[in-house]
Design an enzyme around this catalytic site. Structure first.
Site, PDB file in Angstrom:
ATOM      1  N   GLY A 204     -11.310  -1.154   1.720  1.00  0.00           N
ATOM      2  CA  GLY A 204     -10.423  -0.713   0.654  1.00  0.00           C
ATOM      3  C   GLY A 204     -10.866   0.547  -0.054  1.00  0.00           C
ATOM      4  O   GLY A 204     -11.012   1.605   0.563  1.00  0.00           O
TER       5      GLY A 204
ATOM      6  N   GLU B   5      -3.336 -14.964   3.068  1.00  0.00           N
ATOM      7  CA  GLU B   5      -1.976 -14.954   3.597  1.00  0.00           C
ATOM      8  C   GLU B   5      -1.535 -16.381   3.921  1.00  0.00           C
ATOM      9  O   GLU B   5      -2.349 -17.302   4.017  1.00  0.00           O
ATOM     10  CB  GLU B   5      -1.925 -14.101   4.874  1.00  0.00           C
ATOM     11  CG  GLU B   5      -2.356 -12.661   4.692  1.00  0.00           C
ATOM     12  CD  GLU B   5      -1.327 -11.830   3.954  1.00  0.00           C
ATOM     13  OE1 GLU B   5      -0.163 -12.285   3.828  1.00  0.00           O
ATOM     14  OE2 GLU B   5      -1.678 -10.723   3.495  1.00  0.00           O
TER      15      GLU B   5
ATOM     16  N   VAL C 206       0.831  -1.210   0.000  1.00  0.00           N
ATOM     17  CA  VAL C 206       0.000   0.000   0.000  1.00  0.00           C
ATOM     18  C   VAL C 206       0.862   1.256   0.000  1.00  0.00           C
ATOM     19  O   VAL C 206       0.651   2.179  -0.785  1.00  0.00           O
ATOM     20  CB  VAL C 206      -0.963   0.007   1.203  1.00  0.00           C
ATOM     21  CG1 VAL C 206      -1.750   1.309   1.250  1.00  0.00           C
ATOM     22  CG2 VAL C 206      -1.910  -1.184   1.136  1.00  0.00           C
TER      23      VAL C 206
ATOM     24  N   LYS D  17     -13.320  -4.191  11.521  1.00  0.00           N
ATOM     25  CA  LYS D  17     -14.057  -3.299  10.637  1.00  0.00           C
ATOM     26  C   LYS D  17     -15.482  -3.076  11.146  1.00  0.00           C
ATOM     27  O   LYS D  17     -16.023  -1.967  11.046  1.00  0.00           O
ATOM     28  CB  LYS D  17     -14.068  -3.874   9.224  1.00  0.00           C
ATOM     29  CG  LYS D  17     -12.679  -3.951   8.599  1.00  0.00           C
ATOM     30  CD  LYS D  17     -12.668  -4.757   7.312  1.00  0.00           C
ATOM     31  CE  LYS D  17     -11.267  -4.838   6.728  1.00  0.00           C
ATOM     32  NZ  LYS D  17     -11.195  -5.707   5.525  1.00  0.00           N
TER      33      LYS D  17
ATOM     34  N   ARG E 279      11.363  -0.602   7.672  1.00  0.00           N
ATOM     35  CA  ARG E 279      12.161  -1.492   8.522  1.00  0.00           C
ATOM     36  C   ARG E 279      13.420  -1.970   7.811  1.00  0.00           C
ATOM     37  O   ARG E 279      14.428  -2.238   8.456  1.00  0.00           O
ATOM     38  CB  ARG E 279      11.320  -2.695   8.944  1.00  0.00           C
ATOM     39  CG  ARG E 279      10.265  -2.380   9.993  1.00  0.00           C
ATOM     40  CD  ARG E 279       9.516  -3.619  10.420  1.00  0.00           C
ATOM     41  NE  ARG E 279       8.766  -4.223   9.320  1.00  0.00           N
ATOM     42  CZ  ARG E 279       8.061  -5.342   9.428  1.00  0.00           C
ATOM     43  NH1 ARG E 279       8.021  -5.992  10.579  1.00  0.00           N
ATOM     44  NH2 ARG E 279       7.390  -5.824   8.394  1.00  0.00           N
ATOM     45  N   ARG E 280      13.358  -2.105   6.477  1.00  0.00           N
ATOM     46  CA  ARG E 280      14.502  -2.616   5.721  1.00  0.00           C
ATOM     47  C   ARG E 280      14.969  -1.545   4.727  1.00  0.00           C
ATOM     48  O   ARG E 280      14.501  -1.510   3.582  1.00  0.00           O
ATOM     49  CB  ARG E 280      14.123  -3.900   4.982  1.00  0.00           C
ATOM     50  CG  ARG E 280      13.715  -5.038   5.901  1.00  0.00           C
ATOM     51  CD  ARG E 280      13.622  -6.357   5.157  1.00  0.00           C
ATOM     52  NE  ARG E 280      12.631  -6.303   4.096  1.00  0.00           N
ATOM     53  CZ  ARG E 280      11.347  -6.606   4.263  1.00  0.00           C
ATOM     54  NH1 ARG E 280      10.905  -6.968   5.462  1.00  0.00           N
ATOM     55  NH2 ARG E 280      10.503  -6.547   3.260  1.00  0.00           N
TER      56      ARG E 280
ATOM     57  N   GLU F 204     -10.457   6.282   5.920  1.00  0.00           N
ATOM     58  CA  GLU F 204     -11.317   5.620   4.938  1.00  0.00           C
ATOM     59  C   GLU F 204     -10.758   4.266   4.523  1.00  0.00           C
ATOM     60  O   GLU F 204     -11.506   3.302   4.303  1.00  0.00           O
ATOM     61  CB  GLU F 204     -11.488   6.513   3.708  1.00  0.00           C
ATOM     62  CG  GLU F 204     -12.452   5.980   2.663  1.00  0.00           C
ATOM     63  CD  GLU F 204     -13.891   5.983   3.150  1.00  0.00           C
ATOM     64  OE1 GLU F 204     -14.464   4.883   3.290  1.00  0.00           O
ATOM     65  OE2 GLU F 204     -14.433   7.072   3.396  1.00  0.00           O
TER      66      GLU F 204
ATOM     67  N   GLY G 299      -6.003  -4.723  -1.515  1.00  0.00           N
ATOM     68  CA  GLY G 299      -5.023  -4.594  -2.587  1.00  0.00           C
ATOM     69  C   GLY G 299      -4.350  -3.240  -2.554  1.00  0.00           C
ATOM     70  O   GLY G 299      -4.882  -2.272  -2.008  1.00  0.00           O
TER      71      GLY G 299
END
Length: 433
Positions: free
Chosen positions: A136, A192, A17, A207, A48-49, A131, A306
């Site tokens: 999404g 996942e 995102v 949600k 983080r990386r 939002e 997404g």
């Protein structure tokens, strides 16, 4: 008139995102500037990386010190897309304290600590927009918070998790079992590696808490939401649903009691009639059905997850917050004036579909019916058929009229004690009628 000094944006997180937010900010820079009234400047990106290559992002903007970034004092808006409770909560609070407004996609944090975050935002005269935290790209938070601000919302019923809808749709359309459909969702990237948050309803429950709070002007936390997962849904359940002219969806349901004094919020699998608009929502799409006094029935539909869809919602909030910033104002904050009671699941009233394995002999139906009557649960229809394997058992399917969840629970407990009931194969609520 266009202001030449840019508004500075700090981005916390640059995954699927976050990277899309940065890309749109760059590729649509001119349009965004015209819509806002000032250009946007990506002033820093906390990750983080830092060694990972990020196309289109100046490496000099990348930092691992998110706290220092939000403390800079010259940041106008912080966009938080790292998720989780900490360090997101501390970073958002620090951003408010150092003069920045916040746009977040963090449903878990908002469901748990939304009231506290709103209080800090109000204390410092800053915006908190989110939002992207629910459904999404679908515009949902703003319509509930602003477009329907003059109406009375009575019910919010929705499919708010694309992974679970994909799995249930696959089971319905192909006859696949739960595990087979989950494996396909994983292979296609919809689920996942650890799908627990989705299939056990945790994602949808967060949600639901956010939606209920906004719809009913009442603080609803994640702990207030009743939750059931969908791992126990079987092909036999879908067959029974089809016999009733229904399908099965994992639903988030937030509703106001008829007397108006309390609300409930819940997430669980449910049968809904094929005639209901939510029944036709396929694949990984989301849809939310809103019922209100004046507007009547409204449905919001679209991709619920997404990178690009979620980034679209983030950018919409970013434009709104930046406009407020230029005008020296803030948008709507928390509205919890109603302070309605959040009732337990036992108070929920709906219909039920119960599938029992029973002894195949005379008098069983009468015994079962007596138990329902003793607990005040009225039976609508009964369907019984013997097993072809000749094992002396039969299947008995009971569909009830509307009853409280507490009454149904007591009924099922009593049924399990009958010698003639070998097992309770399935219990499913019937919604949307």
């Amino acid at each position: 008139m266009m202001r030449t000094r840019p508004l500075k944006v700090a981005l916390l997180g640059c995954g699927v995102v976050g990277s899309e937010v940065a890309r749109i900010m760059t590729t649509h820079a001119d349009d965004l500037a015209q819509r806002i009234g000032a250009p946007l400047e990506l002033a820093g990106v906390a990750v983080r990386r830092p060694s990972k290559v990020r196309d289109g992002i100046d490496p000099s903007l990348v930092t691992t010190d998110a706290t220092a970034l939000v403390k800079r004092g010259d940041i106008d808006v912080v966009v938080e897309v790292i998720g989780g409770i900490e360090p997101a909560r501390s970073l958002i609070t620090t951003a408010f304290e150092h003069g920045a407004s916040v746009v977040s996609a963090n449903k878990a944090l908002l469901a748990q600590d939304g009231a506290a975050l709103h209080a800090v935002a109000e204390e410092h005269g800053r915006d908190l927009y989110y939002e992207a935290a629910v459904a999404g790209a679908i515009p949902l938070i703003r319509p509930l918070r602003e477009s329907l601000a003059g109406d009375k919302v009575n019910r919010v019923l929705g499919i708010v998790n694309g992974t679970t809808n994909f799995i249930l749709d696959k089971m319905d359309s192909t006859g696949a079992g739960y595990q087979e459909a989950l494996d396909e969702a994983t292979a296609l990237g919809y689920a996942e590696a650890d799908p627990t948050a989705d299939v056990e309803g945790f994602d949808a429950a967060a949600k639901a808490a956010i939606l209920a709070g906004i719809a009913f002007h009442t603080r609803v936390r994640l702990d207030d939401v009743y939750r059931e997962g969908m791992a126990e849904v079987t092909s036999a359940d879908f067959a029974s649903a089809k016999n009733m002219g229904c399908t099965i969806k994992l639903l988030a349901i937030c509703e106001r009691a008829q007397d108006g004094g309390s609300v409930t919020a819940r997430v669980h699998p449910a049968m809904i009639p094929l005639s209901h608009p939510l029944a036709s929502v396929r694949g990984a799409y989301n849809a939310v059905f809103v019922e209100s006094d004046a507007a009547g029935q409204l449905m919001f539909y679209g991709p619920g997850a997404g990178g690009s869809p979620t980034a679209s919602a983030v950018l919409g909030d970013l434009v709104a917050v930046c406009r407020n910033r230029l005008n020296g104002t803030t948008g709507p904050g928390e509205s919890a004036y109603a302070a309605l009671t959040v009732s337990p699941m036992g108070d929920v009233v709906t219909r039920y579909h119960i599938s029992l394995d029973v002894a195949d002999k005379p008098g069983v139906l009468a015994q079962v019916a007596t138990v329902f009557a003793e607990h005040g649960v009225s039976i609508d229809t009964v369907r019984q058929h013997g097993r072809q394997d000749g094992d002396g058992e039969a299947s008995l399917v009971v569909v009830t009229h509307r009853a409280s969840d507490a009454s149904l629970t007591g009924t099922v407990e009593a049924l399990r004690k009958l010698d003639t009931v070998r097992g309770v194969a399935s219990i499913m609520r019937v919604e949307g009628e």
